[in-house]
Design an enzyme around this catalytic site. Sequence first.
Site, PDB file in Angstrom:
ATOM      1  N   TYR A 199     -24.477  -2.610  22.602  1.00  0.00           N
ATOM      2  CA  TYR A 199     -23.713  -3.297  22.570  1.00  0.00           C
ATOM      3  C   TYR A 199     -24.438  -4.905  22.960  1.00  0.00           C
ATOM      4  CZ  TYR A 199     -21.314   1.203  23.139  1.00  0.00           C
ATOM      5  OH  TYR A 199     -20.378   1.922  23.502  1.00  0.00           O
ATOM      6  N   ARG A 229     -17.909  -6.437  26.513  1.00  0.00           N
ATOM      7  CA  ARG A 229     -16.679  -6.004  26.624  1.00  0.00           C
ATOM      8  C   ARG A 229     -15.988  -6.043  25.435  1.00  0.00           C
ATOM      9  NH1 ARG A 229     -15.763  -4.504  32.240  1.00  0.00           N
ATOM     10  NH2 ARG A 229     -13.299  -4.142  31.526  1.00  0.00           N
ATOM     11  N   CYS A 259     -19.876   2.533  14.303  1.00  0.00           N
ATOM     12  CA  CYS A 259     -20.375   2.559  16.099  1.00  0.00           C
ATOM     13  C   CYS A 259     -20.852   3.594  16.173  1.00  0.00           C
ATOM     14  CB  CYS A 259     -18.731   2.820  16.262  1.00  0.00           C
ATOM     15  SG  CYS A 259     -17.903   4.119  15.317  1.00  0.00           S
ATOM     16  N   HIS A 260     -21.638   4.784  15.996  1.00  0.00           N
ATOM     17  CA  HIS A 260     -22.370   5.933  16.883  1.00  0.00           C
ATOM     18  C   HIS A 260     -23.730   5.127  17.297  1.00  0.00           C
ATOM     19  CE1 HIS A 260     -22.921   6.705  12.413  1.00  0.00           C
ATOM     20  NE2 HIS A 260     -23.444   6.923  12.377  1.00  0.00           N
ATOM     21  N   HIS A 318      -8.713   3.053   4.570  1.00  0.00           N
ATOM     22  CA  HIS A 318      -8.004   2.687   5.485  1.00  0.00           C
ATOM     23  C   HIS A 318      -8.260   2.815   7.127  1.00  0.00           C
ATOM     24  CE1 HIS A 318      -3.882   0.669   3.864  1.00  0.00           C
ATOM     25  NE2 HIS A 318      -4.590   0.912   2.896  1.00  0.00           N
ATOM     26  N   ASN A 378     -11.946   0.731  16.064  1.00  0.00           N
ATOM     27  CA  ASN A 378     -12.777   1.136  14.821  1.00  0.00           C
ATOM     28  C   ASN A 378     -12.180   2.081  13.485  1.00  0.00           C
ATOM     29  OD1 ASN A 378     -14.444   1.576  12.279  1.00  0.00           O
ATOM     30  ND2 ASN A 378     -16.388   1.754  13.318  1.00  0.00           N
ATOM     31  N   SER A 382     -27.771  -0.784  26.759  1.00  0.00           N
ATOM     32  CA  SER A 382     -29.135  -1.550  26.851  1.00  0.00           C
ATOM     33  C   SER A 382     -30.569  -1.022  27.820  1.00  0.00           C
ATOM     34  CB  SER A 382     -28.713  -2.501  27.693  1.00  0.00           C
ATOM     35  OG  SER A 382     -27.881  -3.265  27.052  1.00  0.00           O
ATOM     36  N   HIS A 424      -9.768  -0.999   3.412  1.00  0.00           N
ATOM     37  CA  HIS A 424      -8.317  -1.935   3.318  1.00  0.00           C
ATOM     38  C   HIS A 424      -8.065  -1.583   4.476  1.00  0.00           C
ATOM     39  CE1 HIS A 424      -5.028  -2.918   1.598  1.00  0.00           C
ATOM     40  NE2 HIS A 424      -5.716  -4.516   1.209  1.00  0.00           N
ATOM     41  N   GLU A 448     -29.653  10.821  10.930  1.00  0.00           N
ATOM     42  CA  GLU A 448     -29.875   9.470  10.244  1.00  0.00           C
ATOM     43  C   GLU A 448     -31.411   9.149  10.340  1.00  0.00           C
ATOM     44  OE1 GLU A 448     -27.856   6.410  11.923  1.00  0.00           O
ATOM     45  OE2 GLU A 448     -26.020   7.173  10.413  1.00  0.00           O
ATOM     46  N   CYS A 504       1.104  -1.342   0.058  1.00  0.00           N
ATOM     47  CA  CYS A 504      -0.370  -0.066  -0.051  1.00  0.00           C
ATOM     48  C   CYS A 504       0.977   1.527  -0.159  1.00  0.00           C
ATOM     49  CB  CYS A 504      -0.760   0.146   0.973  1.00  0.00           C
ATOM     50  SG  CYS A 504      -2.156  -1.376   1.653  1.00  0.00           S
TER      51      CYS A 504
END
Length: 180
Positions: free
Chosen positions: A116, A130, A147-148, A36, A139, A153, A87, A176, A12
């Site tokens: 989670y 965890r 991940c947002h 990346h 991430n 719970s 990648h 969103e 790369c």
Amino acid sequence: MISNMTKYSSECVLQCVPLQSPIGELQLSGCEKGVHSITITTDTPKHSAVSCADSDVQVELQKCVSWLQSYFSSAQSVTSLPSPAIHNPMLETDTFSACVLRTLQDQVPAGQTVSYKKLAKMAGNERAVRAVGGAMRRNPVPLLIPCHRVLCSSGAIGGFMGGKGADIKLWLLQHEGWKP
């Protein structure tokens, strides 16, 4: 503005591209095979928005910039677009973290959230809550791997960007169409 290309591995040659967004400046890094990393900076912008008509920008980074611009224009608009190629060595492994991130990307669309705990179960190990949190922290491509969209719970939004990005996480969720 495109930074100089740097050697990432024997395969790369990385290129970095800044992009202004409603949540701050994004630093995209990638090669001809894909993105990346995406880094969200909350500092005062140092660069102007990138124009991807520049032939020096890698094709996959051009695709990522277009995808992100579409996302920030309308989060639902990207549901009909192919996701930019990613990648990153972390995601090319068979680790639980990589599995969690791929599961999140494939199964939790814009406007939806997951806990989670539920994500741990979806990834094959309901007791690894965890570890899911650890995968979210590591991430490499937030926004592409959303991940947002992962909440506690209890319904609390939880952390983002090491605890300094709760307002960004809330903005992304509201953008969103998420309703608490």
